[in-house]
Design an enzyme around this catalytic site. Structure first.
Site, mmCIF file in Angstrom:
data_model
loop_
_atom_site.group_PDB
_atom_site.id
_atom_site.type_symbol
_atom_site.label_atom_id
_atom_site.label_comp_id
_atom_site.label_asym_id
_atom_site.label_seq_id
_atom_site.Cartn_x
_atom_site.Cartn_y
_atom_site.Cartn_z
ATOM 1 N N LYS A 116 2.812 12.015 16.608
ATOM 2 C CA LYS A 116 1.627 12.162 17.466
ATOM 3 C C LYS A 116 1.740 11.384 18.775
ATOM 4 O O LYS A 116 1.240 11.837 19.815
ATOM 5 C CB LYS A 116 0.366 11.738 16.705
ATOM 6 N N GLU A 200 -6.305 4.961 21.801
ATOM 7 C CA GLU A 200 -7.007 5.934 22.655
ATOM 8 C C GLU A 200 -8.446 5.500 22.834
ATOM 9 O O GLU A 200 -9.024 4.858 21.959
ATOM 10 C CB GLU A 200 -7.044 7.325 21.975
ATOM 11 N N HIS A 235 -12.377 15.177 7.155
ATOM 12 C CA HIS A 235 -11.249 15.898 7.757
ATOM 13 C C HIS A 235 -10.881 17.180 7.020
ATOM 14 O O HIS A 235 -9.822 17.755 7.244
ATOM 15 C CB HIS A 235 -10.036 14.967 7.918
ATOM 16 N N ARG A 292 1.997 25.809 12.570
ATOM 17 C CA ARG A 292 1.967 26.726 11.413
ATOM 18 C C ARG A 292 0.833 27.727 11.619
ATOM 19 O O ARG A 292 0.004 27.557 12.507
ATOM 20 C CB ARG A 292 1.683 25.926 10.145
#
Ligand code: MV4
Length: 443
Positions: A116, A200, A235, A292
């Site tokens: 990431k 972030e 999530h 994907r």
């Protein structure tokens, strides 16, 4: 075109791939674990082969067994579906080295997006908007604090090897950040064997808006609009829709361009999803790219009339993209994920035998499922048992159609998320399109 595709997956997605193959005139090979002998993907494929014991590591994640199955059956390509080996760069590499086409991006593309922190830097360099934050990993507490002072509190610490919400910690002030940094690092080390983290700016009330893209092997790439997946619990997405109630044609164009830029910057091929955080002021930021086909792809199929799985197979075989321009989104589509879970008891898994089953129907109703009356939901895998996807002329009609389809859905013998989904669909804030990623927590 391929003659025979092996599907390295189970459940509804294995059936989805079988259906695409049939229409393309391609023979199919199902692989299954000992727990899935009675599964519909085994019944509906042309050939099937048992690859091991129920735990995924002994079957659906066992690369040598899957390759052996492909060899024995003479398959010329492997479709990984989603989950399991779909984003495993080593698997993609081994397939190609064994002369099998991996129906997905290259190992290199999977790796670039899998880390990431690296993906963030790659996107920044390409001109895709990223959340303000560190340029690469932060190595110690003091550096994290320095970054946070520069961009402003609150901040979020993310694991480079994380994703999908794993290994994230919030830092509201300096003291909290120091604690969050240590915890995030330890968690990342334990979970991913990689302690690398980055910082972030924390976006407090974002929507999750993702853009579906597809690239071919000739340098073409296109987007098919967005899916709004803001309704999530821990999530896990529960409801997805397209178009997003938060986008207009202008913002869709900007986010679509950014997603195409993201893909083009790594010469991306096959199906991918670029996830963005959308802030209340309409600013949007790259979050992750999923390399994907995703669970929620039928939402896009419903509003674009594109068969994304057939297109994945065509481009993997070397054909050029069918569409070169983003299609207009017609009407409105909503997907509800029906899981074998008990919403009354913290969504705990509810495996067991389905004693009665009736799927809804009618105009604009699509059900993707591998289950039936008498089917035993095994405890070993994820709990998705069906997806309800409705399409209608506009959002209110789609909401009503989805609600009434859920009313008609009969699943007995196990607990499911059906009643909870009805609560979501009839909630005034959801009806108003007024949700962010914290909607479920406040329900
Ligand atoms: C964030 C964020 C707020 N600010 N990053 C969650 C999943 C992972 N892909 C990134 N996630 C988030 N990143 C910044 N800078 C909030 C989340 C987040 C979230 C994002 C999408 C959907 C649901 C979510 C639930 C909690 C947190």
């Amino acid at each position: 075109m391929f003659e025979k595709i092996l599907i390295a997956n189970r459940g509804e997605v294995a059936l989805r791939v079988i259906r695409a193959c049939r229409e393309l005139g391609i023979r199919t090979v199902a692989v299954y674990s000992e727990a899935d002998r009675d599964s519909l993907h085994v019944r509906f494929s042309d050939e099937d082969i048992c690859i091991g014991a129920p735990p995924a590591r002994d079957s659906y994640l066992n690369i040598p067994r899957i390759l052996a199955a492909a060899e024995i059956t003479g398959a010329d390509a492997i479709h990984p579906g989603y989950g399991f080996l779909a984003e495993n760069a080593e698997f993609a590499e081994i397939c190609e080295r064994s002369g099998l086409v991996f129906i997905g991006p290259t190992a290199d593309q999977i790796r670039k997006m899998g880390n990431k922190a690296e993906a963030r830097r790659t996107m920044d360099a390409a001109g895709v908007p990223i959340v303000p934050g560190s340029n690469g990993p932060v190595d110690d507490e003091d550096e994290a604090v320095e970054e946070a002072r520069r961009i402003g509190f609150p901040v979020i610490i993310k694991a480079s090897s994380g994703g999908g919400g794993k290994g994230m910690r919030l830092g509201e002030d300096e003291e909290g950040l120091r604690r969050a940094f240590v915890m995030a690092r330890n968690e990342a080390k334990a979970a991913f064997d990689d302690p690398t983290v980055y910082v972030e700016k924390y976006i407090s009330r974002p929507r999750h808006v993702e853009i579906q893209v597809m690239g071919d092997k000739h340098g073409n790439i296109v987007h098919y609009g967005e899916r709004d997946c803001s309704v999530q619990r821990r999530h896990q997405k529960l409801v997805e829709e397209s178009p997003s109630p938060a986008l207009d044609a202008e913002l869709r164009g900007e986010m679509g361009d950014a997603a195409v830029l993201a893909g083009a910057s790594i010469d991306y091929s096959n199906a991918g999803t670029v996830e963005f955080l959308l802030d209340e002021d309409r600013s949007f930021f790259f979050m992750e790219m999923n390399t994907r086909i995703q669970v929620e792809h039928p939402v896009t199929e419903a509003v674009t009339a594109v068969d994304l799985v057939k297109e994945q197979i065509r481009v993997a075989a070397g054909e050029e993209l069918t569409l070169r321009e983003p299609p207009a989104l017609r009407g409105h589509a909503i997907e509800c994920r029906i899981n074998a879970e008990d919403p009354e008891h913290g969504f705990r898994p509810s495996p067991g035998t389905i004693t009665a089953f009736h799927a809804p129907g009618g105009p604009g109703v699509r059900i993707d499922t591998h289950v039936y009356a008498g089917y035993h939901v095994p405890p070993y895998y994820d709990s998705l048992i069906a997806k309800l996807v409705v399409r209608a002329n506009d959002r209110p009609e789609a909401l009503s159609r989805a609600y009434h389809a859920l009313e008609e859905f009969i699943v007995e013998g196990i607990h499911t998320t059906i009643p909870f989904l009805q609560t979501v669909l009839s909630h005034p804030d959801f009806e108003a399109g007024n949700v962010d990623t914290h909607f479920i927590e406040h329900l």
